[in-house]
Design a protein around this motif. Sequence first.
Motif, PDB file in Angstrom:
ATOM      1  N   MET A   1      39.890  36.022  55.156  1.00 23.30           N
ATOM      2  CA  MET A   1      41.019  35.167  53.470  1.00 23.30           C
ATOM      3  C   MET A   1      41.296  35.746  52.434  1.00 23.30           C
ATOM      4  O   MET A   1      41.952  35.793  52.057  1.00 23.30           O
ATOM      5  N   PHE A   2      40.260  36.216  51.722  1.00 24.32           N
ATOM      6  CA  PHE A   2      40.373  37.683  50.697  1.00 24.32           C
ATOM      7  C   PHE A   2      41.515  37.966  51.321  1.00 24.32           C
ATOM      8  O   PHE A   2      41.965  39.199  50.257  1.00 24.32           O
ATOM      9  N   LYS A   3      40.943  39.772  52.201  1.00 26.86           N
ATOM     10  CA  LYS A   3      41.520  40.269  52.442  1.00 26.86           C
ATOM     11  C   LYS A   3      43.528  39.625  52.885  1.00 26.86           C
ATOM     12  O   LYS A   3      44.001  40.992  52.085  1.00 26.86           O
ATOM     13  N   ARG A   5      45.166  37.996  51.647  1.00 30.30           N
ATOM     14  CA  ARG A   5      45.808  37.438  50.621  1.00 30.30           C
ATOM     15  C   ARG A   5      45.710  38.662  49.128  1.00 30.30           C
ATOM     16  O   ARG A   5      46.555  38.826  48.555  1.00 30.30           O
ATOM     17  N   TYR A   6      43.828  39.550  49.554  1.00 27.99           N
ATOM     18  CA  TYR A   6      45.000  40.309  48.627  1.00 27.99           C
ATOM     19  C   TYR A   6      46.010  41.806  49.396  1.00 27.99           C
ATOM     20  O   TYR A   6      46.556  42.557  47.986  1.00 27.99           O
ATOM     21  N   SER A   7      45.444  41.796  50.185  1.00 25.62           N
ATOM     22  CA  SER A   7      46.389  41.955  51.255  1.00 25.62           C
ATOM     23  C   SER A   7      48.215  41.676  50.298  1.00 25.62           C
ATOM     24  O   SER A   7      49.641  42.668  50.199  1.00 25.62           O
ATOM     25  N   HIS A   8      48.492  40.482  50.390  1.00 27.43           N
ATOM     26  CA  HIS A   8      49.383  39.554  50.637  1.00 27.43           C
ATOM     27  C   HIS A   8      49.620  40.334  48.631  1.00 27.43           C
ATOM     28  O   HIS A   8      51.142  40.842  48.766  1.00 27.43           O
TER      29      HIS A   8
END
Lengths: 351, 162
Positions: A1-3, A5-8
């Motif tokens: 999930m973090f990945k 959101r961070y990519s977005h």
Amino acid sequence: MFKERYSHMNNQIHPRDQLLQDILDSAHDGDCSKRIEPLRLKRPVVALVALCICLTMAMPVLAATVEPIYQLMYMVSPSVAQFFMPVQKSSESNGIKLEVVSSYIHDNIAEIYVTMQDLTGDRIDGTTDLFDSYSINRPFDSSAHCQLIGYEQNTKTATFLITIDEWGSQNIAGDKITFSVREFLSHKNKYDGLEIPVELSSILTAERTQTVSSNGGGGKDYQSYLDFERNPIALIPSDPMEAFPVDGIDLTGIAYIGGKLHIQTAVKEPLDNDNHGSFYLKDATGTDISCNYSFSFSNQYEQPGRIDYHEYVFDIPQEYVSKYLLYGDFVTSGMKTKGDWRVTFPLESTE
Amino acid sequence: MKLQSLRTDDCVGDVIKFYSNMVYRLAFARTGTRHDADEIFQEVFFRYIKKQPVFENEAHRKAWFIKVTVNCSKKLWGSAWKRKIIPLEETLQFETKEDIDLYNELQQLPAKYREVIHLFYYEDMTTEEIAKVLERKNTTVRTQLTRARVLLKNILKEDYDV
């Protein structure tokens, strides 16, 4: 999930078009320019004849300044000069006229001829340099390049060719672009193969040195000597050498540090003149020896009074240095002119 | 990032276009402002243009860009007067509130953690790869990543899958 959101979040971060463009422009004189393929004649003969008629009819209307420009166009791109569409939109500022003369769209490339003419003085000459102050705003991703291709003494007009290479597959015809210039340099002096009147055999070891924060550097051994983490050791600037034969660049030091010959120059207010150069040694056979590495540093950055120091380092043992002569190549500019020139024009295809 | 799409002898312009986002995003991750990211971006590519270094392969070139970007960021960040002149509003406009919140929370992490987070989660590099390119011990990188994850959980107070 973090990945995710961070990519977005990160996918929205990218350099501004103009910033990337400036870097690409800087790189353009390197190996990329060698890869530019020659322009090919791709338009049907009908289009050629139609445009020749168009240009012929337009010619009497054009001012006397235009004809040499068309001659230049034929010299630069003889096979495609017929396809250029007259634009003739201009902007005047500070007594200098910027005119977009003509443009030509083919495939995903736009070529645009632009002139700058001094209406009141002699600030434009055959060395005029837009000094990276020009910008080209257009609604598509592209790379661009601007080069001086000619100067007409009688009319004091410099002609530039702008080439815009659209990156994607969209058709750039029909879009509008804005070409603007903020300032330019002129009356530049070029010194090639200048012998520097320094007796190398009398060069001593520096008594005092300083550790500086480098702005960057180069040369074949740059990485071996100056890792990115390390701050180079430099000469402490002394009074400029009076016999140094380049106006606009001072020779502020020459001495040995750690067994290597350091030569230091200083350029005052470098953002106003772009004065620069390089040194090399010549041995008894006439062979040129480049410096092993060079680096630059500044006394300050964003306030008036900035001085950029450049230090050139040669790995020549002190006992042998008398066998060499010191030479340099330099470029200085005599004038900087500011203004606000801006022309918006459509990119029209000849098809 | 598909490294095989470039060759090590590609022209400078193609290389710049290919790596522009990677360099800029890493610079932004470390500094958090457009102003600094712009400066680092220019410095990195000016170095590349000036030196035109030769690489064994594309992975080598990518590692070079990452290393130089991080080093340029450190140099810039080390300059106290620069920090003083950064305008606070000089940042990006993100699409969603979630993006803005995430950006704000990330800014509370130390820069060295942000760069490890970025390389691990965005560039998909292993801790071994990060250690190699940043010239740190693998254990150091793993520790930094672990601490960054803890801080992210504490700061965000959400059950992020980190």
